[in-house]
Each structure stands twice: as structure tokens, then as C-alpha cells.
Design a protein around this motif. Sequence first.
Motif, mmCIF file in Angstrom:
data_model
loop_
_atom_site.group_PDB
_atom_site.id
_atom_site.type_symbol
_atom_site.label_atom_id
_atom_site.label_comp_id
_atom_site.label_asym_id
_atom_site.label_seq_id
_atom_site.Cartn_x
_atom_site.Cartn_y
_atom_site.Cartn_z
ATOM 1 N N LYS A 55 0.832 -1.207 0.000
ATOM 2 C CA LYS A 55 0.000 0.000 0.000
ATOM 3 C C LYS A 55 0.865 1.256 0.000
ATOM 4 O O LYS A 55 0.545 2.245 -0.634
ATOM 5 C CB LYS A 55 -0.933 0.017 1.219
ATOM 6 N N LEU A 56 1.978 1.189 0.729
ATOM 7 C CA LEU A 56 2.897 2.319 0.782
ATOM 8 C C LEU A 56 3.464 2.609 -0.602
ATOM 9 O O LEU A 56 3.571 3.773 -1.007
ATOM 10 C CB LEU A 56 4.017 2.018 1.784
ATOM 11 N N ALA A 57 3.792 1.563 -1.356
ATOM 12 C CA ALA A 57 4.291 1.740 -2.723
ATOM 13 C C ALA A 57 3.216 2.348 -3.622
ATOM 14 O O ALA A 57 3.506 3.198 -4.472
ATOM 15 C CB ALA A 57 4.759 0.404 -3.283
ATOM 16 N N TYR A 58 1.972 1.935 -3.432
ATOM 17 C CA TYR A 58 0.868 2.483 -4.224
ATOM 18 C C TYR A 58 0.707 3.980 -3.965
ATOM 19 O O TYR A 58 0.589 4.779 -4.900
ATOM 20 C CB TYR A 58 -0.425 1.731 -3.891
ATOM 21 N N GLY A 102 -10.025 7.570 -1.057
ATOM 22 C CA GLY A 102 -10.927 6.466 -1.382
ATOM 23 C C GLY A 102 -10.317 5.114 -1.052
ATOM 24 O O GLY A 102 -10.989 4.237 -0.504
ATOM 25 N N HIS A 103 -9.042 4.943 -1.362
ATOM 26 C CA HIS A 103 -8.380 3.682 -1.053
ATOM 27 C C HIS A 103 -8.199 3.493 0.447
ATOM 28 O O HIS A 103 -8.323 2.371 0.945
ATOM 29 C CB HIS A 103 -7.029 3.590 -1.764
ATOM 30 N N LEU A 104 -7.918 4.557 1.154
ATOM 31 C CA LEU A 104 -7.788 4.434 2.602
ATOM 32 C C LEU A 104 -9.109 4.016 3.237
ATOM 33 O O LEU A 104 -9.137 3.171 4.134
ATOM 34 C CB LEU A 104 -7.313 5.758 3.211
ATOM 35 N N LEU A 105 -10.199 4.589 2.760
ATOM 36 C CA LEU A 105 -11.505 4.220 3.299
ATOM 37 C C LEU A 105 -11.883 2.790 2.915
ATOM 38 O O LEU A 105 -12.455 2.049 3.704
ATOM 39 C CB LEU A 105 -12.576 5.197 2.813
ATOM 40 N N ALA A 106 -11.585 2.392 1.674
ATOM 41 C CA ALA A 106 -11.951 1.056 1.211
ATOM 42 C C ALA A 106 -11.102 -0.029 1.859
ATOM 43 O O ALA A 106 -11.562 -1.158 2.033
ATOM 44 C CB ALA A 106 -11.809 0.982 -0.296
ATOM 45 N N ASP A 107 -9.878 0.289 2.216
ATOM 46 C CA ASP A 107 -8.963 -0.711 2.761
ATOM 47 C C ASP A 107 -8.909 -0.736 4.279
ATOM 48 O O ASP A 107 -7.970 -1.283 4.850
ATOM 49 C CB ASP A 107 -7.549 -0.471 2.231
#
Length: 86
Positions: free
Chosen positions: A37-40, A64-69
Amino acid sequence: MSTLTRNLSGSREMMKTYCRRVEIPVLGEVAVPPPDKLAYYAGLGVLAAFQVIEWPLALVVTAGHLLADQHYSGLVKGVGEALESA
């Protein structure tokens, strides 16, 4: 062991697995995401820095990714299942 207790202890172990914490002198203890996730997120930052995408878009995608993950959703799911079976 009740379903609620089993789900809560499983969620606690999952949180330990996915939440690495780093002590920063001014900010205190900060959670660090897993390396993939850090690389993303770093890739999004690089794209925004080179103006391939705009900063607001990079922030929206990251949020959005933080909320989804969120790994804590397993805890909420476990509590809901335990309440349904009660």
C-alpha cells in the motif's frame, strides 16, 4: 468462547498484523500501512509530482483507497454477525 469474543480476538490479531507503528518525536506514534500500500501511495505521489495527474485527484484516490482498505471493518462485521446470532 462466544462468537463475539472469537471475532474480537481475531480482529485484534489482524490489526496487529496490518498496523505497524512508528514513533515520531513530534507527532508521537503513527501507523504505517503495509509495504504494498505504501508503494501504491508513493506512486500516486510521484504521478502528482510530475503533473501526470492533478493533486486533488491524487488526494481523492488516496482517500478512497484508505476508506476502502480499512482493516477495522472486520471488527464491525464480527460484532454485527454476533448480534444477529444472539
